[in-house]
Design a protein around this motif. Structure first.
Motif, PDB file in Angstrom:
ATOM      1  N   LYS A  68     116.741  10.363  83.271  1.00  0.00           N
ATOM      2  CA  LYS A  68     116.150  11.660  82.927  1.00  0.00           C
ATOM      3  C   LYS A  68     115.362  11.623  81.633  1.00  0.00           C
ATOM      4  N   ASN A  69     115.940  11.120  80.566  1.00  0.00           N
ATOM      5  CA  ASN A  69     115.242  11.136  79.278  1.00  0.00           C
ATOM      6  C   ASN A  69     114.007  10.249  79.274  1.00  0.00           C
ATOM      7  N   THR A  70     114.149   9.030  79.774  1.00  0.00           N
ATOM      8  CA  THR A  70     113.018   8.102  79.746  1.00  0.00           C
ATOM      9  C   THR A  70     111.906   8.533  80.696  1.00  0.00           C
ATOM     10  N   PHE A  71     112.268   8.962  81.900  1.00  0.00           N
ATOM     11  CA  PHE A  71     111.231   9.343  82.861  1.00  0.00           C
ATOM     12  C   PHE A  71     110.539  10.640  82.455  1.00  0.00           C
ATOM     13  N   THR A  72     111.258  11.540  81.813  1.00  0.00           N
ATOM     14  CA  THR A  72     110.616  12.753  81.325  1.00  0.00           C
ATOM     15  C   THR A  72     109.558  12.396  80.290  1.00  0.00           C
ATOM     16  N   GLU A  73     109.886  11.454  79.414  1.00  0.00           N
ATOM     17  CA  GLU A  73     108.908  10.987  78.430  1.00  0.00           C
ATOM     18  C   GLU A  73     107.734  10.298  79.111  1.00  0.00           C
ATOM     19  N   LEU A  74     108.016   9.460  80.095  1.00  0.00           N
ATOM     20  CA  LEU A  74     106.943   8.762  80.801  1.00  0.00           C
ATOM     21  C   LEU A  74     106.081   9.723  81.608  1.00  0.00           C
ATOM     22  N   GLY A  75     106.697  10.770  82.138  1.00  0.00           N
ATOM     23  CA  GLY A  75     105.922  11.774  82.852  1.00  0.00           C
ATOM     24  C   GLY A  75     104.914  12.448  81.938  1.00  0.00           C
TER      25      GLY A  75
END
Length: 269
Positions: A58-65
């Motif tokens: 969640k945290n990493t993919f939200t940033e990547l999004g």
């Protein structure tokens, strides 16, 4: 571009006028073609995509999004975060998405076997279990075996969830059979039980423990090396925007994505 030249019989002035008109028309057409090419490129790279991803991302993919949207103005990345087994089941039951990122290879295999994946999945990260306790570790837990101490309330992931499957592997490796007070459907639910004071300890990924900061104390244990989870990602065959789906995958697997994942504690596959 082919032009139809038609010269009149009125001399040089007419010819000059015709040339001016042709030059102006050519300039407009060139701009039109350039704009069309740019529009096509933006459409291919941008647009809306839905990403089904393991809760631990969640945290990493939200940033990547956010990074993807900044790089592709007008695009939007929508996420659905949950346990990988739940996401795989949703896809099998007809849910639509463009990208699936699993916290293990088993659930990705289920989606592949169901004919829902376009191309081949790509491994992009690995993750390892750790113990989390209340801040300061008031129960003094120092090993995996300590989780079986009388009076210790332990929470784990359910067996079908990747973090639960990893827990079972550690139990087999250590010969310690845990008796959790609850088995959760995602690793974030385990973490929340501990941070809310509803459990003395839980088994989560090192990335979840790092993300929780001072809300928990992490207790590493060597047997976790027996149960390293590999994370694969794939574009889905039902994607309505396959170019954008692949673009997001390229970001995750590329240098920028790998740097974000490494910062969160993920290791390379």
């Amino acid at each position: 571009m082919k032009m139809s030249w038609r010269r009149g019989a009125t001399g040089v002035a007419a010819a000059a006028l015709g040339l001016a008109l042709i030059t102006g028309c050519g300039s407009n057409d060139d701009n039109s073609e350039s704009g069309s090419a740019e529009s096509t490129s933006a459409s291919a790279e941008g647009g809306d995509i839905t990403v089904f991803a393991a809760a631990s991302l969640k945290n990493t993919f939200t940033e990547l999004g956010g990074m993807y949207q900044t790089a592709h103005p007008g695009s939007h990345v929508e996420f659905s975060f949950a346990g990988s087994s739940d996401l795989a089941a949703q896809l099998d039951q007809g849910a639509t998405a463009d990208v699936f990122a699993s916290a293990d290879t088993n659930n990705m295999t289920k989606v592949v076997d169901a004919g829902l994946v376009a191309g081949s999945p790509v491994d992009f990260a690995t993750n390892t279990l750790t113990i989390v306790t209340a801040p300061g570790n008031p129960k003094g837990i120092a090993s995996f075996a300590d989780l079986n101490r009388e009076g210790t309330l332990v929470v784990t992931c359910a067996p079908q969830v990747p973090c639960g499957s990893a827990t079972q592997k550690v139990e087999t490796a250590t010969g310690v059979d845990l008796t959790p007070v609850s088995e959760e459907s995602s690793v974030t639910d385990v973490l929340n039980k501990v941070t809310a004071g509803q459990a003395d300890a839980g088994l989560v990924y090192v990335t979840d423990a790092a993300g929780a900061g001072d809300k928990v104390t992490a207790v590493a244990f060597p047997e976790a090396a027996q149960a390293v989870n590999t994370y694969p990602i794939a574009a889905l065959s039902a994607s309505k925007n396959p170019e954008a789906a692949q673009g997001f995958i390229d970001l995750v697997t590329g240098p920028e994505g790998q740097a974000v994942l490494a910062k969160a504690g993920f290791a390379q596959p």
